[in-house]
Design a protein around this motif. Structure first.
Motif, PDB file in Angstrom:
ATOM      1  N   GLY A   3     -64.736   5.035 -89.739  1.00 14.35           N
ATOM      2  CA  GLY A   3     -65.339   6.137 -90.490  1.00 14.35           C
ATOM      3  C   GLY A   3     -64.890   7.505 -90.014  1.00 14.35           C
ATOM      4  O   GLY A   3     -63.693   7.758 -89.820  1.00 14.35           O
ATOM      5  N   LEU A   4     -65.847   8.371 -89.771  1.00 15.82           N
ATOM      6  CA  LEU A   4     -65.543   9.732 -89.326  1.00 15.82           C
ATOM      7  C   LEU A   4     -64.919   9.771 -87.937  1.00 15.82           C
ATOM      8  O   LEU A   4     -64.264  10.753 -87.567  1.00 15.82           O
ATOM      9  N   PHE A   5     -65.098   8.700 -87.167  1.00 18.47           N
ATOM     10  CA  PHE A   5     -64.531   8.643 -85.813  1.00 18.47           C
ATOM     11  C   PHE A   5     -63.013   8.438 -85.836  1.00 18.47           C
ATOM     12  O   PHE A   5     -62.377   8.474 -84.782  1.00 18.47           O
ATOM     13  N   VAL A   6     -62.453   8.237 -87.008  1.00 19.04           N
ATOM     14  CA  VAL A   6     -61.000   8.199 -87.145  1.00 19.04           C
ATOM     15  C   VAL A   6     -60.431   9.608 -87.021  1.00 19.04           C
ATOM     16  O   VAL A   6     -59.316   9.810 -86.518  1.00 19.04           O
ATOM     17  N   TRP A   7     -61.223  10.594 -87.443  1.00 15.80           N
ATOM     18  CA  TRP A   7     -60.756  11.980 -87.505  1.00 15.80           C
ATOM     19  C   TRP A   7     -61.127  12.800 -86.280  1.00 15.80           C
ATOM     20  O   TRP A   7     -60.467  13.789 -85.964  1.00 15.80           O
ATOM     21  N   THR A   8     -62.199  12.421 -85.617  1.00 14.35           N
ATOM     22  CA  THR A   8     -62.641  13.133 -84.424  1.00 14.35           C
ATOM     23  C   THR A   8     -63.432  12.178 -83.544  1.00 14.35           C
ATOM     24  O   THR A   8     -64.148  11.303 -84.056  1.00 14.35           O
ATOM     25  N   ARG A   9     -63.325  12.340 -82.233  1.00 17.46           N
ATOM     26  CA  ARG A   9     -64.047  11.463 -81.315  1.00 17.46           C
ATOM     27  C   ARG A   9     -65.542  11.766 -81.274  1.00 17.46           C
ATOM     28  O   ARG A   9     -66.324  10.945 -80.824  1.00 17.46           O
ATOM     29  N   HIS A  10     -65.924  12.957 -81.759  1.00 21.03           N
ATOM     30  CA  HIS A  10     -67.336  13.344 -81.709  1.00 21.03           C
ATOM     31  C   HIS A  10     -67.744  14.058 -83.000  1.00 21.03           C
ATOM     32  O   HIS A  10     -68.087  15.246 -82.979  1.00 21.03           O
ATOM     33  N   PRO A  11     -67.748  13.360 -84.128  1.00 26.45           N
ATOM     34  CA  PRO A  11     -68.124  14.006 -85.390  1.00 26.45           C
ATOM     35  C   PRO A  11     -69.577  14.468 -85.410  1.00 26.45           C
ATOM     36  O   PRO A  11     -69.902  15.449 -86.082  1.00 26.45           O
ATOM     37  N   ASN A  12     -70.449  13.791 -84.667  1.00 25.67           N
ATOM     38  CA  ASN A  12     -71.850  14.209 -84.629  1.00 25.67           C
ATOM     39  C   ASN A  12     -72.010  15.563 -83.939  1.00 25.67           C
ATOM     40  O   ASN A  12     -72.782  16.413 -84.388  1.00 25.67           O
ATOM     41  N   TYR A  13     -71.257  15.789 -82.873  1.00 26.61           N
ATOM     42  CA  TYR A  13     -71.315  17.097 -82.203  1.00 26.61           C
ATOM     43  C   TYR A  13     -70.764  18.197 -83.096  1.00 26.61           C
ATOM     44  O   TYR A  13     -71.333  19.285 -83.182  1.00 26.61           O
ATOM     45  N   PHE A  14     -69.645  17.923 -83.761  1.00 24.74           N
ATOM     46  CA  PHE A  14     -69.046  18.921 -84.636  1.00 24.74           C
ATOM     47  C   PHE A  14     -70.001  19.256 -85.782  1.00 24.74           C
ATOM     48  O   PHE A  14     -70.180  20.434 -86.135  1.00 24.74           O
ATOM     49  N   GLY A  15     -70.643  18.242 -86.350  1.00 26.57           N
ATOM     50  CA  GLY A  15     -71.599  18.469 -87.421  1.00 26.57           C
ATOM     51  C   GLY A  15     -72.781  19.295 -86.961  1.00 26.57           C
ATOM     52  O   GLY A  15     -73.249  20.186 -87.675  1.00 26.57           O
ATOM     53  N   THR A  72     -73.514  25.292 -78.823  1.00 19.63           N
ATOM     54  CA  THR A  72     -72.087  24.975 -78.710  1.00 19.63           C
ATOM     55  C   THR A  72     -71.666  24.856 -77.251  1.00 19.63           C
ATOM     56  O   THR A  72     -70.969  23.909 -76.864  1.00 19.63           O
ATOM     57  N   LEU A  73     -72.085  25.802 -76.432  1.00 23.25           N
ATOM     58  CA  LEU A  73     -71.757  25.760 -75.006  1.00 23.25           C
ATOM     59  C   LEU A  73     -72.379  24.541 -74.340  1.00 23.25           C
ATOM     60  O   LEU A  73     -71.768  23.907 -73.469  1.00 23.25           O
ATOM     61  N   LEU A  74     -73.580  24.207 -74.763  1.00 21.17           N
ATOM     62  CA  LEU A  74     -74.273  23.038 -74.228  1.00 21.17           C
ATOM     63  C   LEU A  74     -73.486  21.760 -74.523  1.00 21.17           C
ATOM     64  O   LEU A  74     -73.268  20.924 -73.632  1.00 21.17           O
ATOM     65  N   LEU A  75     -73.051  21.607 -75.762  1.00 18.71           N
ATOM     66  CA  LEU A  75     -72.326  20.411 -76.151  1.00 18.71           C
ATOM     67  C   LEU A  75     -70.926  20.356 -75.538  1.00 18.71           C
ATOM     68  O   LEU A  75     -70.432  19.273 -75.215  1.00 18.71           O
ATOM     69  N   MET A  76     -70.302  21.509 -75.355  1.00 15.27           N
ATOM     70  CA  MET A  76     -68.928  21.524 -74.883  1.00 15.27           C
ATOM     71  C   MET A  76     -68.793  21.545 -73.362  1.00 15.27           C
ATOM     72  O   MET A  76     -67.799  21.052 -72.823  1.00 15.27           O
ATOM     73  N   PHE A  77     -69.811  22.088 -72.666  1.00 11.79           N
ATOM     74  CA  PHE A  77     -69.627  22.291 -71.232  1.00 11.79           C
ATOM     75  C   PHE A  77     -70.756  21.775 -70.341  1.00 11.79           C
ATOM     76  O   PHE A  77     -70.653  21.850 -69.123  1.00 11.79           O
ATOM     77  N   VAL A  78     -71.837  21.246 -70.956  1.00 11.47           N
ATOM     78  CA  VAL A  78     -72.951  20.811 -70.107  1.00 11.47           C
ATOM     79  C   VAL A  78     -73.326  19.347 -70.362  1.00 11.47           C
ATOM     80  O   VAL A  78     -72.990  18.466 -69.569  1.00 11.47           O
ATOM     81  N   SER A  79     -74.026  19.092 -71.456  1.00  3.64           N
ATOM     82  CA  SER A  79     -74.594  17.761 -71.665  1.00  3.64           C
ATOM     83  C   SER A  79     -73.918  16.945 -72.765  1.00  3.64           C
ATOM     84  O   SER A  79     -74.366  15.840 -73.071  1.00  3.64           O
ATOM     85  N   GLY A  80     -72.882  17.479 -73.372  1.00  2.00           N
ATOM     86  CA  GLY A  80     -72.212  16.753 -74.447  1.00  2.00           C
ATOM     87  C   GLY A  80     -70.903  16.142 -74.002  1.00  2.00           C
ATOM     88  O   GLY A  80     -70.856  15.074 -73.388  1.00  2.00           O
ATOM     89  N   LEU A  81     -69.824  16.828 -74.308  1.00  2.00           N
ATOM     90  CA  LEU A  81     -68.485  16.314 -74.005  1.00  2.00           C
ATOM     91  C   LEU A  81     -68.253  16.024 -72.516  1.00  2.00           C
ATOM     92  O   LEU A  81     -67.633  15.001 -72.191  1.00  2.00           O
ATOM     93  N   PRO A  82     -68.700  16.872 -71.584  1.00  2.00           N
ATOM     94  CA  PRO A  82     -68.459  16.573 -70.174  1.00  2.00           C
ATOM     95  C   PRO A  82     -69.065  15.255 -69.704  1.00  2.00           C
ATOM     96  O   PRO A  82     -68.545  14.628 -68.780  1.00  2.00           O
TER      97      PRO A  82
END
Length: 338
Positions: free
Chosen positions: A183-195, A235-245
């Protein structure tokens, strides 16, 4: 109905106090009963409570306020509902295994959740506040309003659909340990975060319309633009704290050390954008410098086996696999001889 002036003219204090009380109430239940099922539910529903209260207090229920308040309520309801459903299925939240019995460590998570809820709610809180509603606003339907609605729909669908797709994928026994690349994970590894990021910026875009079109002045003008702190914080939370990291490097480390579909995961990361949706056929050929800049795949997310892996675990796993392989060969030999 006249607006209610509560502590300050931007509802910042009253929403903070309500958030603290709401979260402490659920914290007391979670800590006393060692109950994980209310944690994320308390976070998502808190957004609904703040939106309803500030909209009711505002006394001026114009279309822009109603739409923006409904948007954050719909998002909060879906998020809390889905996370409650998921935790009921799984039984417990692994994030709290080392905190559940420690008062201050567990409380620390809830304090952070208070900050998250209050800050992300800022665009709606300020839009509904007396110092903004006292100004005449442009009729709903401006370019920013329309763009905000479109972005909200896109973000909401991305977050909702991707959550469902991942849940269905992981619920199938044959997919245990496999990389979710459907599904959407073909286009991005984290579509839920982007949404989710798109959703919060869309809510801000609608909220700031009175200032953008010159209908708010002075402190109200500044407050509306300052509420961009909400989507920026998320955005900072997802990218640098509790999301992607917490997802990227730790997830890759775990797969590498355990040998759990490591090669397929490595292939997936090479062809799939980390956050911004992009065709995998093009992303796989993208120069590394562009992946690290335009597509936000910063070095802090990248796993290097030589630097980040526990080599002792790798050697133990390889020894076990070697022993199992040797045992299988012996068994085959006995069967062949027989």
């Amino acid at each position: 109905m006249a607006e209610v002036h509560a502590l300050d003219d931007y509802y910042l204090a009253i929403t903070l106090f309500i958030t603290i009380a709401y979260q402490l109430f659920f914290f007391s239940i979670a800590f006393t009963l060692k109950f994980d099922k209310l944690t994320d539910f308390a976070g998502g529903t808190n957004f609904i409570v703040l939106a309803i209260i500030t909209l009711a207090f505002s006394g001026h229920h114009n279309a822009r306020q109603i739409v923006d308040s409904l948007f954050i309520m719909i998002w909060g309801a879906r998020l809390s509902g889905f996370l409650l459903f998921r935790i009921i299925k799984t039984g417990k939240d692994d994030r709290f295994d080392d905190k559940r019995d420690k008062f201050f460590s567990f409380l620390g998570f809830w304090v952070f959740q208070m900050i998250w809820v209050w800050t992300v709610s800022l665009p709606v809180t300020v839009l509904n506040s007396p110092n903004v509603t006292k100004y005449r606003q442009p009729n709903f339907g401006t370019g920013r309003d329309i763009a905000g609605v479109i972005l909200f729909v896109i973000g909401f669908l991305m977050e909702s659909v991707s959550d469902i797709q991942k849940y269905i994928f992981r619920s199938k026994p044959e997919n245990k340990g496999k990389v979710c690349d459907v599904g959407l994970f073909v286009w991005t590894r984290h579509p839920n975060y982007f949404g989710e990021i798109i959703i919060q910026f869309s809510i801000f875009m609608i909220a700031v319309s009175p200032a953008a079109y010159g209908y708010a002045h002075g402190g109200a003008y500044s407050a509306l633009y300052a509420s961009i702190l909400g989507p920026f914080f998320l955005t900072l939370l997802l990218m640098f704290v509790s999301g992607l990291p917490l997802q990227e490097r730790p997830g890759a480390k775990k797969r590498y050390e355990s040998g759990n579909h490591w090669e397929s995961y490595l292939t997936y990361t090479k062809r799939t954008s980390i956050l911004i949706p992009f065709p995998p056929q093009l992303y796989v050929h993208m120069p590394t410098i562009l992946k690290r800049t335009i597509f936000l795949e910063f070095p802090l997310y990248v796993f290097d086996p030589a630097k980040h892996a526990d080599q002792s675990k790798v050697r133990e796993r390889e020894a076990e696999e070697g022993g199992a392989s040797s045992g299988n060969e012996q068994n085959h030999g006995v069967q062949d001889h027989a």
